[in-house]
Design a protein around this motif. Structure first.
Motif, PDB file in Angstrom:
ATOM      1  N   ASN A  46      -9.123  -5.887  12.157  1.00 35.62           N
ATOM      2  CA  ASN A  46      -7.702  -5.439  12.626  1.00 35.62           C
ATOM      3  C   ASN A  46      -6.770  -6.578  13.073  1.00 35.62           C
TER       4      ASN A  46
ATOM      5  N   THR B 137     -20.793  -7.150  12.568  1.00 40.34           N
ATOM      6  CA  THR B 137     -21.369  -6.587  11.028  1.00 40.34           C
ATOM      7  C   THR B 137     -22.819  -7.330  11.064  1.00 40.34           C
TER       8      THR B 137
ATOM      9  N   GLY C  96      -2.880   1.200   6.444  1.00 39.56           N
ATOM     10  CA  GLY C  96      -4.026   0.340   6.401  1.00 39.56           C
ATOM     11  C   GLY C  96      -4.816  -0.159   5.070  1.00 39.56           C
ATOM     12  N   PRO C  97      -5.459  -0.922   5.124  1.00 36.94           N
ATOM     13  CA  PRO C  97      -5.785  -1.982   6.376  1.00 36.94           C
ATOM     14  C   PRO C  97      -4.501  -2.813   6.584  1.00 36.94           C
TER      15      PRO C  97
ATOM     16  N   SER D  48      -5.349  -8.677   5.994  1.00 38.75           N
ATOM     17  CA  SER D  48      -6.910  -8.558   5.795  1.00 38.75           C
ATOM     18  C   SER D  48      -7.017  -7.808   4.728  1.00 38.75           C
ATOM     19  N   THR D  49      -8.157  -8.286   4.014  1.00 39.95           N
ATOM     20  CA  THR D  49      -8.550  -7.251   2.871  1.00 39.95           C
ATOM     21  C   THR D  49      -9.763  -6.717   3.078  1.00 39.95           C
ATOM     22  N   GLU D  50     -10.612  -6.878   4.209  1.00 41.73           N
ATOM     23  CA  GLU D  50     -11.526  -6.099   4.758  1.00 41.73           C
ATOM     24  C   GLU D  50     -11.337  -4.537   5.266  1.00 41.73           C
ATOM     25  N   SER D  51     -12.291  -3.823   5.314  1.00 44.19           N
ATOM     26  CA  SER D  51     -11.938  -2.471   5.889  1.00 44.19           C
ATOM     27  C   SER D  51     -11.283  -2.595   7.407  1.00 44.19           C
ATOM     28  N   ALA D  52     -10.673  -1.602   7.672  1.00 40.61           N
ATOM     29  CA  ALA D  52      -9.778  -1.496   8.963  1.00 40.61           C
ATOM     30  C   ALA D  52     -10.660  -1.122  10.085  1.00 40.61           C
ATOM     31  N   ASP D  53     -11.987  -0.740   9.603  1.00 40.87           N
ATOM     32  CA  ASP D  53     -13.398  -0.558  10.669  1.00 40.87           C
ATOM     33  C   ASP D  53     -13.803  -2.056  11.126  1.00 40.87           C
ATOM     34  N   ASP D  54     -13.474  -2.997   9.976  1.00 40.59           N
ATOM     35  CA  ASP D  54     -14.125  -4.278  10.484  1.00 40.59           C
ATOM     36  C   ASP D  54     -13.212  -5.425  10.715  1.00 40.59           C
TER      37      ASP D  54
ATOM     38  N   SER E 244       0.870  -1.214   0.139  1.00 46.46           N
ATOM     39  CA  SER E 244      -0.035   0.084  -0.054  1.00 46.46           C
ATOM     40  C   SER E 244       0.983   1.258   0.011  1.00 46.46           C
TER      41      SER E 244
END
Length: 481
Positions: free
Chosen positions: A455, A470, A427-428, A447-453, A423
């Protein structure tokens, strides 16, 4: 490593036989809980990057726990996060969406099973486990107007033993500090430019404490449990050093910096010159250094603040963390403007080794898990790294990473980074291990998900994966290893 900037509790580690021999040679009497005791100078990494559990291959799921199992169906839990962990216990917080004070539960880090029959009645923000295995947590919001409540919790069942009040306004954190805890806060002025830090040390039973307010701007705290010393720094401008168990002021940089600046200005043909200082606690006490373009010096002190020795023409790294070992990293500028990195043994102040990676003076230098010394420097959009063996300076790996990757620990063979090498912005998250000898990537958890979901975090010696709740899943916690 005990710098409190990241507020991470560091775990026990393994070091080479030679480094252990150096450390054992300087076991010093210190005062803890009012009685004289000899701390075994086992590598506890209070301020250095952490010594991790061995992870020689791609980590996999060791265990998983969800919010219902730990906190029941009646609570609305958005996140599960580890507040502190050691070899025997990990403290999990069940946070709601506002991430304020939350219920906590202890789990066995080897299998994830709850250690308490029910969550603790204490709602906590941050927690720490002392060196003598006592548990304390901050129970009020992390931005108190006037004081902080420290709850002492029975590690056997989660019950509250006692709560003490620490006068420490501002955003508060807690960290292990010997057989006790350091509570540290900072509060900024109305312009947000200058901060006033407050430092308190509380014994592990809550019976003894001291409070200090260092000079304005001194808000970067680092410590050495073995040295019984806490240093508070203002970037490279000033520092104060306190005895950990008594709060006695051992050192204030004001007079030394004034004298060093006067001497440097006399050598200058361009008027006044900038002077930079650093302070590093170690197993036998602490060291401070001053440098200008004309001169530099490292001054060594014992754990009672008694001046022992000066060594000219070298300096400490600007932001070095405290260490539990008897070795301090230094830098030197040669006559041809070439720069070297080396290690001084603090038992006799001899140079163990000195070498140069050809990096610029802006290079960062850090010790890793009592085993390695690592130099790093920026090159275009990457960061380059040179690894040395701490004990003898043997050159090991050279490799590059993203500028957003930083070292979080080592298992003695691999050096582990967080941040994403693919990157061009933070993040993520990803966690990556590089072989200390070859520099090759050994494994990567991403992780490929949002850092909000999702960590990833290293806490204590362990790697954890956090899944937020979620619409399709409840909050869960996974330990990798």
């Amino acid at each position: 490593m005990g710098r409190i900037a990241g507020f991470t509790l560091f775990g026990l580690g393994v070091v080479s036989a030679l480094v252990m021999a150096l450390i054992a040679a300087v076991a010093v009497p210190v005062q803890l809980n009012g009685t004289s005791s000899r701390i075994t100078l086992k590598q506890v990494e209070a301020g250095e990057s952490i010594t991790l559990t061995s992870m020689p291959a791609q980590p996999d799921n060791r265990w998983e726990n969800d919010a219902t199992t730990l906190f029941g169906q009646s609570r609305s839990v958005k996140y599960l996060m580890i507040r502190t962990a050691d070899a025997d216990m990990a403290i999990v917080a069940g946070l709601s969406s506002d991430q304020g004070p939350a219920p906590i539960m202890a789990v066995d880090p080897t299998d994830g099973k709850p250690l308490w029959d029910a969550p603790s009645p204490v709602l906590a923000t941050w927690c720490a486990i002392s060196r003598d295995k006592k548990l304390a947590c901050l129970r009020n919001d992390s931005n108190s107007a006037s004081s902080t409540q420290v709850a002492f919790i029975d590690p056997a069942d989660g019950s509250e033993l006692r709560t003490v009040t620490v006068t420490a306004p501002g955003s508060a954190k807690i960290q292990r500090a010997g057989n006790g805890f350091v509570v540290w806060t900072r509060k900024y002025d109305s312009d947000g430019n200058k901060s006033q830090a407050s430092i308190a040390w509380v014994s592990s039973d809550g019976a003894k404490q001291w409070n200090r307010q260092p000079r304005i701007g001194q808000d970067d705290l680092t410590l050495s449990e073995a040295g019984n010393v806490v240093a508070v720094r203002e970037d490279t401008k000033s520092a104060s050093v306190y005895q950990m168990d008594t709060g006695a002021l051992l050192y204030d940089s004001t007079d030394d910096k004034f004298a060093f600046t006067e001497e440097s200005d006399k050598k200058s043909r361009i008027g006044s010159v900038d002077v930079y200082m650093s302070a590093v606690p170690h197993a036998g006490g602490f060291a401070v250094s001053y440098r200008s373009i004309y001169q530099s010096v490292i001054k060594f002190y014992d754990s009672n603040g008694i001046h022992i020795k000066d060594i000219d023409d070298i300096q400490l790294p600007s932001y070095a963390d405290g260490t539990e070992s008897a070795a301090v990293v230094f830098q030197r500028e040669g006559k041809s403007s070439d720069y070297t990195t080396g290690v001084i043994r603090t038992t006799d102040h001899s140079v163990l080794w000195e070498d140069s990676a050809g990096f610029t003076y802006s290079t960062d230098v850090e010790t890793v898990a009592g085993t390695f010394v690592v130099e790093s420097d920026y090159e275009n959009d990457e960061k380059k790294w040179q690894v040395y063996k701490l004990a003898d300076g043997a050159r090991l790996a050279t490799f590059t990473t993203s500028i957003y990757q930083k070292i979080v620990g080592s298992d003695g063979e691999r050096i582990v980074f967080d941040g994403d090498r693919t990157s061009d912005e933070p993040g993520p998250g990803a966690i990556t291990a590089y072989d200390s000898v070859t520099g090759k990537e050994v494994w990567r958890v991403k992780s490929t998900e949002s850092a909000d979901d999702v960590n990833l975090r290293m806490v204590g010696p362990y790697l954890f994966w956090y899944n937020a709740s979620t619409g399709t899943r409840q909050a869960s916690l996974i330990r990798y290893g």
